[in-house]
Design an enzyme around this catalytic site. Structure first.
Site, mmCIF file in Angstrom:
data_model
loop_
_atom_site.group_PDB
_atom_site.id
_atom_site.type_symbol
_atom_site.label_atom_id
_atom_site.label_comp_id
_atom_site.label_asym_id
_atom_site.label_seq_id
_atom_site.Cartn_x
_atom_site.Cartn_y
_atom_site.Cartn_z
ATOM 1 N N CYS A 259 0.876 -1.179 0.000
ATOM 2 C CA CYS A 259 0.000 0.000 0.000
ATOM 3 C C CYS A 259 0.909 1.223 0.000
ATOM 4 O O CYS A 259 1.009 1.943 0.986
ATOM 5 C CB CYS A 259 -0.923 0.006 1.212
ATOM 6 S SG CYS A 259 -1.869 -1.530 1.441
ATOM 7 N N ALA A 261 1.570 4.226 -1.939
ATOM 8 C CA ALA A 261 1.427 5.677 -2.143
ATOM 9 C C ALA A 261 1.105 6.391 -0.824
ATOM 10 O O ALA A 261 0.449 5.810 0.042
ATOM 11 C CB ALA A 261 0.322 5.930 -3.156
ATOM 12 N N PRO A 262 1.588 7.632 -0.659
ATOM 13 C CA PRO A 262 2.305 8.474 -1.616
ATOM 14 C C PRO A 262 3.798 8.209 -1.747
ATOM 15 O O PRO A 262 4.462 8.843 -2.543
ATOM 16 C CB PRO A 262 2.067 9.883 -1.069
ATOM 17 C CG PRO A 262 1.967 9.689 0.406
ATOM 18 C CD PRO A 262 1.267 8.360 0.591
ATOM 19 N N GLY A 263 4.349 7.275 -0.946
ATOM 20 C CA GLY A 263 5.693 6.818 -1.235
ATOM 21 C C GLY A 263 6.775 7.128 -0.228
ATOM 22 O O GLY A 263 7.944 6.871 -0.498
ATOM 23 N N GLY A 264 6.438 7.643 0.934
ATOM 24 C CA GLY A 264 7.460 7.943 1.935
ATOM 25 C C GLY A 264 8.217 6.715 2.390
ATOM 26 O O GLY A 264 9.460 6.702 2.425
ATOM 27 N N LYS A 265 7.492 5.653 2.725
ATOM 28 C CA LYS A 265 8.150 4.426 3.175
ATOM 29 C C LYS A 265 8.842 3.724 2.007
ATOM 30 O O LYS A 265 9.905 3.124 2.175
ATOM 31 C CB LYS A 265 7.124 3.504 3.840
ATOM 32 C CG LYS A 265 6.504 4.115 5.102
ATOM 33 C CD LYS A 265 5.440 3.203 5.693
ATOM 34 C CE LYS A 265 4.769 3.855 6.878
ATOM 35 N NZ LYS A 265 3.990 5.049 6.487
ATOM 36 N N ASP A 306 -4.809 -3.933 -7.055
ATOM 37 C CA ASP A 306 -5.368 -4.225 -5.737
ATOM 38 C C ASP A 306 -4.528 -5.344 -5.142
ATOM 39 O O ASP A 306 -4.453 -6.450 -5.695
ATOM 40 C CB ASP A 306 -6.824 -4.664 -5.897
ATOM 41 C CG ASP A 306 -7.506 -4.930 -4.559
ATOM 42 O OD1 ASP A 306 -6.831 -5.434 -3.636
ATOM 43 O OD2 ASP A 306 -8.707 -4.651 -4.447
ATOM 44 N N ASP A 325 1.368 -1.198 5.010
ATOM 45 C CA ASP A 325 0.909 0.030 5.664
ATOM 46 C C ASP A 325 -0.565 0.151 5.322
ATOM 47 O O ASP A 325 -0.950 0.784 4.348
ATOM 48 C CB ASP A 325 1.712 1.225 5.139
ATOM 49 C CG ASP A 325 1.336 2.532 5.819
ATOM 50 O OD1 ASP A 325 0.533 2.491 6.769
ATOM 51 O OD2 ASP A 325 1.821 3.598 5.387
ATOM 52 N N CYS A 378 -1.706 3.958 10.779
ATOM 53 C CA CYS A 378 -1.628 5.265 11.449
ATOM 54 C C CYS A 378 -2.905 5.497 12.256
ATOM 55 O O CYS A 378 -3.509 6.563 12.205
ATOM 56 C CB CYS A 378 -1.397 6.380 10.429
ATOM 57 S SG CYS A 378 -2.603 6.433 9.079
#
Length: 450
Positions: A259, A261-265, A306, A325, A378
Site C-alpha cells: 500500500c 502511495a504516496p511513497g514515503g516508506k 489491488d 501500511d 496510522c
C-alpha cells in the site's frame, strides 16, 4: 476623450481567502470531502488558483484552526447565540466559525475578522439576512470570547465524544487528555533526509530528532525550501518513518510495499538499497508516487493493482520482506489532518479491520520463509493494530512476532509495547514548544514466517 465606463467594484482584500475557506469547510462538515482532496490535484477548489501563496497558506491555517477547535467554537457560539447557529444558511455558520477562530487564535485584527465575516454572509443570498447577527455575535466574541473559553477549558471538547471515550478506555483518562491536548496544535514540518540530518537541521533552521528525522518550524511552500528541488529529503512524520526501519539491513533484498502511495516508506526502502516493488490500487496515487520518487532520483518497480487480488507477475516467487501500511481510520494523524476527527465514524473501524486482515493474509503468501513482514497503521485504535496482529498470530502458527527493542528506535522505550510492538502517541516526544513536540499515532509489528 476620457472613458465614461465605471470600473467594477473591487473586492475587499482577504475576502476571496475567507470565501474559499468557507467553501472548503462546508465541503468537510456537510459534504464529507477530505481537506486534502479539496487542496490538491484535479479535485482541488478552483478558487485556490487565484490566491497568492501567502493567502493560500492563511486559508489552510484558518480551516485547520477551526477543525482543531470545532468543539470549543461550537460551545462558545452557543453561549453567544440565543437561538443557536442558523441551520438554514451554511454560509452564516461558516462565517461565524471563521470570524471567531481569527479573533481567538489567529493574528488577525478583530475589526478585520468581523468585517470580512459580515461581507461573507452579505455575498450569499441565503445568508445575507444574518449579516446583522454575525456582526453582533462576533463583536461580542471579541469582547467576551476569551473569558468564556476559560470557563469551559477542556482538552476533550475538541475531540468527538466517541473518540475520546475510546482513547480513555484504551489508554487511560490522563493519556487520552494528553493526546487531545497534543492534537490541538499545528505540528512542525517533519522531513526524512537522505543523509546528514545534522546538516539539514541547521540548513532548515530546525532540529534533528533522536530518530534521525529533521523537524523544522519553517513556514511557506515546501517546494521552495533548500534541498527540495534536488531531492535531498521528503516530507514524512517522524512516527511514519519508523516502521520501514524495522526491516534492518535490506541492501540488495527484495521488498514489496503493498500500500505504497504516496511513497514515503517506499523511498526509505529504496534509499536503503532494497530492490523495491511498490503497489497501490489508485492510478492517481501511483502517479504521485512516481513523481515523488523521480524528484528523489530513486528507482522502484511500481504497479497499479489491488494487493489482495494481485497475481504475482514480476518474476519473483517470494519476497524477503513485505510492508503492509494498511488503510485505516487514520485517527493517529489528526494532529496533521484535523478533518479526520470529523469525517470518521466508529462504525468505519469494523470494515477497515476486515480489510487489514485480508491484506495480512495476502502478505503471508508473498513472504518467503525466514522473511520479515512489517504491519503498520496510522490509527490509535487497538482493533486496527494490536488486535489484528493478535488474531493473525492465533490463526497462523507459522507466523511469529519479532519484538522491537528500544535500541532500534533511538532508545525511546516508551514507544515500545510490552509485547515488543511499536506504538506512538501524539503526546510522545514532548517539547517546551508544543508545535515542536509530538508524533503521529502509529502502530507497527514485526513478524516473520518460519
Amino acid at each position: 476623450m476620457p472613458s465614461t465606463r465605471f470600473a467594477p467594484p473591487t473586492e475587499a482584500p482577504g475576502l476571496a481567502t475567507r470565501r474559499t475557506a468557507a467553501d472548503i469547510l462546508d465541503g468537510i462538515l456537510h459534504k464529507r470531502r477530505t481537506l486534502d482532496e479539496q487542496l490538491e490535484g484535479a479535485t482541488a477548489h478552483p478558487g485556490l488558483k487565484a490566491l497568492a501563496d501567502r493567502d493560500r497558506a492563511l486559508m489552510r491555517r484558518l480551516v485547520a484552526t477551526i477543525l482543531r477547535r470545532l468543539g470549543t467554537l461550537g460551545h462558545l457560539l452557543s453561549r453567544l447565540l440565543d437561538r443557536g447557529i442558523p441551520t438554514d444558511a451554511p454560509r452564516a455558520q461558516s462565517a461565524l466559525l471563521i470570524g471567531a477562530a481569527q479573533i481567538l487564535w489567529m493574528d488577525v485584527p478583530d475589526h478585520a475578522a468581523v468585517d470580512l465575516s459580515v461581507r461573507l454572509v452579505q455575498s450569499d443570498r441565503r445568508a445575507a439576512k444574518y449579516a446583522g447577527l454575525v456582526n453582533a455575535v462576533l463583536r461580542r466574541c471579541a469582547r467576551e470570547g476569551q473569558a468564556l473559553i476559560e470557563e469551559v477549558r477542556s482538552e476533550s471538547l475538541d475531540v468527538p465524544p466517541w473518540l475520546m471515550a475510546r482513547w480513555s478506555r484504551h489508554y487511560g483518562e490522563n493519556t487520552a487528555k494528553a493526546i487531545a491536548a497534543a492534537i490541538n496544535y499545528e505540528p512542525a514540518l517533519d522531513l526524512t533526509v537522505k543523509a546528514d540530518a545534522a546538516y539539514w537541521a541547521t540548513r532548515l533552521h530546525g532540529e534533528a530528532l533522536p530518530t534521525g528525522t529533521v523537524r523544522t518550524s519553517l513556514q511557506g511552500s515546501v517546494t521552495m525550501l533548500p534541498g527540495f528541488s534536488d531531492g535531498q529529503w521528503w516530507v514524512q512524520d517522524a512516527a511514519a518513518a519508523l516502521p520501514a526501519r524495522l526491516f534492518g539491513d535490506i541492501s540488495g533484498r527484495r521488498i514489496i510495499d503493498l500500500c505504497a502511495a504516496p511513497g514515503g516508506k517506499t523511498a526509505q526502502l529504496a534509499q536503503a538499497g532494497a530492490d523495491v516493488t511498490a503497489m497501490d490500487r489508485s492510478p492517481n496515487r501511483v502517479a504521485r508516487l512516481r513523481e515523488n520518487l523521480g524528484r528523489l532520483s530513486l528507482t522502484v518497480r511500481s504497479i497499479v493493482a489491488d494487493a489482495i487480488e494481485w497475481q504475482n507477475d514480476v518474476g519473483v516467487d517470494s519476497f524477503d520482506g513485505v510492508l503492509v501500511d494498511a488503510p485505516c481510520s487514520a485517527t493517529g494523524t489528526i494532529r496533521r489532518h484535523p478533518d479526520v476527527a470529523w469525517l470518521k465514524q466508529e462504525s468505519d473501524i469494523g470494515a477497515l479491520t476486515a480489510l487489514q486482515q485480508r491484506l495480512l493474509k495476502k502478505a503471508i503468501t508473498l513472504l518467503k520463509p525466514g522473511g520479515t513482514l512489517i504491519y503498520c497503521t496510522c490509527s490509535l485504535e487497538p482493533e486496527e493494530g494490536e488486535q489484528v496482529v493478535a488474531a493473525l498470530l492465533a490463526s497462523e502458527p507459522g507466523i511469529r512476532r519479532v519484538p522491537v527493542s528500544g535500541a532500534e528506535v533511538a532508545g525511546l522505550t516508551d514507544i515500545v509495547t510490552p509485547a515488543g510492538d511499536l506504538r506512538t502517541l501524539p503526546c510522545h516526544l514532548p517539547h517546551d514548544d508544543p508545535t515542536l513536540g509530538g508524533l503521529d499515532g502509529f502502530y507497527a509489528a514485526r513478524l516473520t514466517k518460519s
